[in-house]
Each structure stands twice: as C-alpha cells, then as structure tokens.
Design an enzyme around this catalytic site. Structure first.
Site, PDB file in Angstrom:
ATOM      1  N   LYS B  86       0.857  -0.856   0.014  1.00 36.48           N
ATOM      2  CA  LYS B  86       0.106   0.116   0.101  1.00 36.48           C
ATOM      3  C   LYS B  86       0.765   1.283  -0.030  1.00 36.48           C
ATOM      4  CE  LYS B  86      -4.249  -2.031   0.333  1.00 36.48           C
ATOM      5  NZ  LYS B  86      -5.096  -2.006  -0.694  1.00 36.48           N
ATOM      6  N   GLU B 108      -9.720   6.005   3.213  1.00 40.37           N
ATOM      7  CA  GLU B 108     -10.399   4.737   3.906  1.00 40.37           C
ATOM      8  C   GLU B 108      -9.554   3.773   4.116  1.00 40.37           C
ATOM      9  OE1 GLU B 108     -10.071   5.034   0.645  1.00 40.37           O
ATOM     10  OE2 GLU B 108      -9.401   3.082   0.236  1.00 40.37           O
ATOM     11  N   SER B 374       1.994  -9.644  -0.523  1.00 43.41           N
ATOM     12  CA  SER B 374       1.516  -8.069  -0.278  1.00 43.41           C
ATOM     13  C   SER B 374       1.827  -7.605   0.876  1.00 43.41           C
ATOM     14  CB  SER B 374       0.265  -8.062  -0.951  1.00 43.41           C
ATOM     15  OG  SER B 374      -0.706  -8.797  -0.029  1.00 43.41           O
TER      16      SER B 374
END
Lengths: 274, 391
Positions: B86, B108, B374
C-alpha cells in the site's frame, strides 16, 4: 413515447403565479410504503408542486446522515423497487402531482435500466434523476429514458464549470437541478454565499443550450432547512427542493408525522411565494 | 474525459456531480505528472529511499517442499516500510497531492494497511490526514488504529451499514465532496471512479517490473504462474501488469470466506453480478434489488463487495483466472508460511499462498510459481489468536 410534460407544466404554473415551484423529497418506504403514500398526500395538501421519491439504497454516498438513516429504515421494512412503483401508482391514482424518481444507479441497473425506466413510467413517474450518473455516463441510458417517456433531470454543482453546466442543461428536461453547495444532502445552518452566482451560471448554461426551445427552469436543492432558506432561494431560482428537513420532520414526528410534515411543507410552500 | 475511464465494459465515472470537478482535476494532474520526468524521478527516489524498493524475491524452499511440486517464490512487498504494498500508492498519491497544492489527505481503510500508509505519508510530507474505518474493521485491526493515531491521523470509525471497508469508502467520498478544494482523497485500491483504477495500478507497477526482472535474472526464465490476492485488486494489478504479454498463467485469489451463501464470502466473480458501486461499473456482490450485500472474510483487506474494473475486463478477456480461497485455507497457509519460512504473511496474502500450495503439485519441480506477498501479518496476530481461542 413523449413525456407527460407534467413537470414543465408545474414549473410554468408556479411561474405564472409569481412563485418558485416547491419540490418536496421523500425517501420511499421510510419507515414503510404506507407512510410514504400518506406523506405524499400531506405534502400535496400543503402545496407541493412536484414530489421527488427516493429509492432507498444501501450505500448512498451523496446523502447525508438524515437521508442515510431514512434509506436504512426503508430497507429494514423491506422496501423494494416494485414497492416503490406500487406506492407511486397509488399516489398517481389520486392526483396529478408530478412525480420524480430519484435513485442511485445500482437498484435500477440490477433490474435492467430499460425495463426499470418503463416500469417507472407505467407506475406514474414523470421524470428521473440518477444521482451518481453524471452527464458523461448518462448518454448510455438517456435513449432508454426518452423511450420510456421520462424527463431526465441532471445535477450541476458550484464546482461544475461552464462546459459541465451546458452538458447537464442540454440533457435535462423539466428543470435543471442545482446543488446549492459541495458536500452531501442535509441541512446546514447557512446557505452557501456564492449560491446566487452558481444559479446565474446555471441559468446562462440553460439559456445557451435551450435556444428557441423555451427556457429550462432552475431548481435549487441540498441544505435548504427552513422557510427562511426557502424564501431566499425562491428569490433567485425557479424551484426550491427540500428533502432532509422533511425527512427529519417525519422521523421525529412519530405517530403524528403526516401532520407535522404537512405543517412544515405548508410553511415552505408559503415561503416560495415571491 | 479520456477513454481510459473504461476497461472493456467496466469502469467509468459514476460519481455525484459534486465529485466530478475534483475527479477531472485529478485525472488531468495525474496525466501531467506521469509524463513529467521530474515527478517520476521524485517518485522513484521516494520509493527507493523511503519505502525500501526494490523488494526482495525469495525462494520459499521449505514451503515448496511441503506443498510438493513447483518452486514457490515470494515477491516480498511485506518488507516495505509500513509493511505492505500500500505504501507505493500512498507515496505516489501523496506526492501528486502536494503537486496539486492540497494540504489534507483523506483515506479509507479496511485492514488498516492503507490507512497506516496514508497517515505515514501525511506525517512525512507534513499534511493533515483523516482516515475512515468501519468500526468492525477497527476492532479487528486495533494495532493499526493505534499506529495511525500515533502518526497524527484523525481516525474516524464508521458505524453505518456493515461497518467495514465499503462504509468507510462512503464516508471518505462524502468528506471529499465537501472539502475537495483543500483535500485529496487517497483511494487505497484499484477501484472507484476514473482516474483511480488507472492511477493506483500505475503507482503499483514497480511490483511486477521488479519481480519479472528478478525472476529472469535469478532463475533465467519466467514463472509458470503469478498468484495474487484480490480485494479491490491493487497488489494483483501491480504484479500482473508486467506479465500481461507473457505466456504466464495469472491467477487472482478472492476471499472465499466461510461458505458460498451471499454474505458469507467476498468472491465477487463467484457470487456477484455486474453493477455500479463507488463510482465504477464492475462485478458487485448484491441482492436481487441491487442493494449491496454484506461480505465476510477472515481478512479485513479482502472484505469488500466489488472488485477493481480492470480485473473484470481481464477476466472477460480470459487473461486472468479468478479463484477463491476459504478462511480456513488462508489460516492454514498463514500458519505453514510462518512455521516453515519464518515469515508471517498478511491474511490477505495468505489467500494467494493457499492457492499456490494447491497449484504446486500439478507442476514440475523446476517450474516457478510467483506469489505476491503483499503484506506482513503482524496486524493479524490478535485476530488469528482470537479465532484459535474460538472466542
């Protein structure tokens, strides 16, 4: 199929009587569809010119807390699209009040847009507003809207530039809906100060697009909470849309919701006289 | 707006009019930035020096032996600053927001990783930040909530709807529609209205580029398969895009949850249909009335009712296969990876590992399966322990 023209006629009648048209919004099915039919009768008796009925949606990103709660109550009582259409048909059977269907795209998309529009028109709806379908996406559905005989109503906001305003005006029938300010629906203590400028820009766009097809009325909504707000908006626009304030009134009205809403709606309708 | 708003039949800009001007402004700013070599150099520098790129490519030898078959490789996005892929996107959008003159970041978050990444970038760039998080997710990811607050973010929990990621997105969009003059909305996955799906994929393209080059350099061949978990689908699109023109099997793994009934999973391609949610036309889990369905996954980051529109198009084109792994398969993969490799994977990534373990026995020992790891699973430990205690 041609639209009924009821919405345009209502604005023209108000104009002739030197007042702004009063557009009342209710969330269909809040708290149930029986109440919606009753509240529709109440706002009509109070002098509403157009009734906007909202299809409850689970994820209403353009709405504030009041309308989100209303949608949640409507869904909790089992409100379906068929139910909304049945309520509209019941309202239509007793009145000529123009009916505007307000919806997020997905509940109609799930039915199939074309079929949903046809059913809405047969139920008695005159016009359609899809809150999350802006001008650039609307072209895929507008032919079906026209075939069903519904008037499309598009939104413009203070952040819409001249090109966006023209695009919305070009596609709208009945009236052009000006969102009074950025943010979601709901009451605000004070209307945006630049509202007058936004309305003037929208009017220029509407006039430029319409040419010799006659004028397209401008209605203002979002954040109109009181008769005083309505009076100020009526002075500069052709129509005044009130939603959250009526829904909040019904919410707190309990068993006397219909008469409380009628009283509030009457004061709003009065305030629309210039 | 540009045609890139659509991926085949999916995507678009289904947003309220008040969001259209900020979306057009963002699309133009992004187009301009990505053509600007100065911006690209700044971004690459930040990804290297701040985020920790390139990340390693790791051969999970013991996990591969345990699965019995092909070699399983991990692209180690878990080694990045803040612990997940991210950060690539948060840095990219943060630098873009600064270029646009914005001073406040809205985000969010589901699992909290995107919220942490945004709060981190806000601290680094001196921005204010507000992070919306469903109250159910905040409960599951308490450590990340504390982290975000410590970083200076205003974490606002959302009690509406299912109290998960979709409800946090609703609130973030509302905030942005009221504050877009000064705020940038850092959407955390490859979904939402145009330009987000295109932009988020672009900020994650380093994952696939590095992984492809590293595999060729170390193993002198391409992998047989590339596997990634798919919530919104940002890590998956990040790694897949480098392999789209290769003869490589691409597999996206959705959250199979605890069963196949609506509400028990987040496998959009298995149980959904095409609809419109959060600004984009794509596959959505919904009921017959078009109301958005509740979802369930052991992993907060995959617990979302829609999938990024590019994934829907890649599925139509039969270029990527989409499968699902259940909660229990993911928990099993989580445990085995931790015990056999000394790597605690995020529960999201554990879904991809679970599928790789199933695929490995059908391939040759010399074949390679590249799994996008990830993120790391520290954030998931309390939830995993709670599940094991059965409470």
């Amino acid at each position: 199929m041609k639209s009924s023209g009821r919405v345009a006629a209502a604005f023209a009648r108000a104009e002739g009587e030197e007042r702004a048209a009063f557009v009342a919004y209710l969330t269909a099915g809040d708290p149930d569809l029986r109440a919606t039919v009753e509240l529709a009768r109440a706002v009509e008796a109070a002098g509403a010119d157009v009734l906007e009925l909202g299809v409850p949606f689970s994820d209403p990103i353009a709405d504030g807390a009041t309308l989100q709660r209303a949608a949640a109550r409507a869904l909790a009582s089992g409100t379906t699209l068929d139910g909304v259409f049945a309520a509209a048909a019941e309202i239509r059977a007793k009145t000529d009040l123009p009916l505007l269907l307000f919806s997020y795209a997905n509940p109609l998309c799930a039915r199939g847009f074309g079929r949903a529009f046809r059913e809405a028109a047969s139920a008695g709806f005159d016009a359609l507003l899809l809150t999350d379908v802006p001008a650039e996406e609307s072209d895929a559905v507008l032919p079906d809207v026209a075939r069903a005989g519904l008037d499309p109503v598009l939104l413009v906001s203070p952040t819409s530039d001249a090109g966006r305003m023209r695009a919305a005006a070009e596609r709208s029938r009945g009236f052009l809906y000006v969102v009074s300010r950025t943010g979601t629906t709901g009451e605000r203590a004070r209307l945006a100060e630049d509202l007058q400028r936004t309305v003037a820009r929208a009017r220029r766009a509407a006039d430029a697009e319409r040419g010799d097809r006659g004028t397209l009325p401008i209605a203002v909504g979002f954040g109109i909470a009181s008769a005083e707000d309505a009076r100020r908006v009526a002075a500069i626009a052709d129509g005044v849309v009130v939603g959250s304030a009526l829904v909040a009134c019904a919410e707190s009205g309990g068993a006397r919701a219909a008469s409380a809403v009628e009283t509030l709606a009457r004061s709003l309708a009065e305030a629309c006289r210039r | 707006m540009a045609e890139r708003a659509y991926f085949g039949a999916y995507g678009g800009t289904f947003a309220p009019e008040t969001l259209m001007a900020p979306l057009v402004e963002l699309a133009e700013a992004f187009d301009e930035a990505r053509r600007d070599s100065g911006f690209r150099a700044e971004l690459d520098g930040a990804l290297r020096d701040y985020a920790g790129r390139p990340t390693a490519l790791f051969f999970a030898r013991r996990l591969s032996e345990d699965a019995g078959g092909a070699r399983i490789l991990f692209k180690r996005e878990d080694l990045l600053h803040t612990g997940a892929h991210k950060i690539n996107n948060a840095i990219g959008q943060g630098l873009l927001a600064r270029r646009m003159g914005k001073t406040r970041l809205i985000a969010e978050t589901g699992a909290g990783q995107h919220g942490v990444a945004t709060a981190t970038v806000a601290a680094w760039l001196g921005f204010e930040s507000v992070v919306y998080m469903g109250s159910e997710d905040a409960r599951r990811q308490a450590v990340n909530v504390a982290r975000m607050r410590r970083l200076g973010a205003d974490v606002r929990t959302v009690d509406a709807g299912s109290r998960t990621l979709k409800d946090a997105i609703n609130e973030a969009m509302r905030d942005w529609s009221a504050t877009s003059a000064t705020s940038h909305y850092v959407l955390g996955s490859a979904l939402g209205p145009h330009p987000y799906p295109t932009m988020v994929a672009w900020f994650h393209r380093a994952i696939g580029r590095e992984a492809r080059a590293q595999t060729l350099r170390r193993w002198k061949k391409l992998p047989k398969a590339v596997v990634a978990c798919v919530g919104g689908g940002s890590n998956a699109i990040g790694i897949f895009q480098a392999f789209l023109r290769d003869r490589v099997r691409l597999v996206g793994v959705e959250a199979g949850g605890r069963g196949t009934a609506l509400g028990d999973h987040a496998a959009r391609f298995a149980g959904g249909k095409v609809g419109i949610l959060h600004g984009t036309k794509t596959w959505v889990l919904q009921d017959r009335e078009g109301q958005i369905a509740a979802t369930h996954s052991v992993s907060a980051g995959l617990d979302y009712p829609a999938v990024g529109p590019q994934h829907a198009a890649l599925r139509d084109a039969r270029r990527v296969e989409y499968v699902s792994a259940s909660d229990s398969e993911a928990l099993d993969a989580f445990d085995r990876t931790t015990r056999l490799e000394g790597i605690v994977p995020a529960l999201e990534s554990a879904h991809a590992i679970a599928f790789a373990r199933k695929l490995a026995p059908s391939l040759r020992k010399s074949d390679l399966i590249l799994v996008n790891l990830s993120g790391r699973g520290d954030k998931d430990l309390p939830e995993v322990e709670r599940i094991e205690r059965g409470s």
